[in-house]
Enzyme design. Sequence first.
Site, PDB file in Angstrom:
ATOM      1  N   THR A   8       0.923  -1.294   0.030  1.00 28.84           N
ATOM      2  CA  THR A   8      -0.104  -0.018   0.136  1.00 28.84           C
ATOM      3  C   THR A   8       0.984   1.212  -0.028  1.00 28.84           C
ATOM      4  O   THR A   8       1.572   1.518   1.020  1.00 28.84           O
ATOM      5  CB  THR A   8      -0.908  -0.022   1.061  1.00 28.84           C
ATOM      6  N   LYS A  23      -7.969   1.025  -2.477  1.00 28.91           N
ATOM      7  CA  LYS A  23      -7.465   0.574  -1.108  1.00 28.91           C
ATOM      8  C   LYS A  23      -7.467   1.553  -0.070  1.00 28.91           C
ATOM      9  O   LYS A  23      -7.900   1.155   1.201  1.00 28.91           O
ATOM     10  CB  LYS A  23      -5.864  -0.229  -1.314  1.00 28.91           C
ATOM     11  N   LYS A  75     -31.870   6.173  15.706  1.00 25.45           N
ATOM     12  CA  LYS A  75     -32.603   6.136  17.168  1.00 25.45           C
ATOM     13  C   LYS A  75     -31.506   5.161  17.878  1.00 25.45           C
ATOM     14  O   LYS A  75     -31.441   5.634  18.961  1.00 25.45           O
ATOM     15  CB  LYS A  75     -33.731   4.856  16.956  1.00 25.45           C
TER      16      LYS A  75
END
Length: 294
Positions: free
Chosen positions: A99, A174, A250
């Site tokens: 990466t 990625k 909620k």
Amino acid sequence: MSSSKPVGFVGLGQMGAPMARRLLDWPGGLVVHDARPEAATPLVAAGARAAGSAREVAASAEVISVMVRDDAQVIEVLCGPEGVAGSAAPGTVVAIHSTIAESTATRLARELAPAGIEVVDAPVSGGAIGAHQGSLAVLVGASESAFQRCQEVFGYWSSLAMHAGPPGAGTRAKLARNLLHFVAFTAAAEAQRLAEAAGIDLVELGKVVRHSDAVTGGPGAIMLRPTTAAVAPDDPWFGILSHVRDLGEKDLGLALRLAAELGVDLPLARLALDGFAAGLGVGPGWSTVEGEAP
């Protein structure tokens, strides 16, 4: 690519070694290299051939995977004095699984193209467990022809391949995927603070989270539309996502009410409540006032 030619793998660390090990069955053989020669020893014992450099790997392999630490190491492996570019034949495909910055991937693809070397950015998702199991996802930025040549090789250690677009697109995909991953980790830490203050067993709660995410798909369960644009009221997704919005607003409101009672600060939960409806592409339903019904 021809299965009679060897495949190459450079970088035999925590991720690279198990990925490369699954390529030992490649018909043409496997040639490997790591800056630490001892890292290649188990693979050589299992049938791989060790190379003294990335350049030596490229002298025989048509598709080369690179799994090293960072941008600087990727650049060295591809363009350094003993790098792939020094011996790779035209038509060689180099797949970068690290990466790295998107700009690094696109620059390398541009610089090596005149030599006929196709640089593919193909970061992976699934961690060391996925690498050992051969179940990684790989996000590929490549030309169509390069993607087709890589698919069979990638299939030895992955179970899902996404062709994200041209070089650079795999890295962009990625980074988006990891954004979700690490923001979710931060959210998990925030949820643990609330649970701990409320006297809940955190280890047992973790088991529940992993169990239910395995059933529902976790955050990926809402990632089914091809756009983030607002959903039209007559769109079939509107009713589904409006229901998700109502439940989410909620429960976020109730969690924030409990946090206020316990004196726990939940900044991500407040941000989530404020942006939840817009993120889903539908208008607000539950009041954005913390813990109050409209």
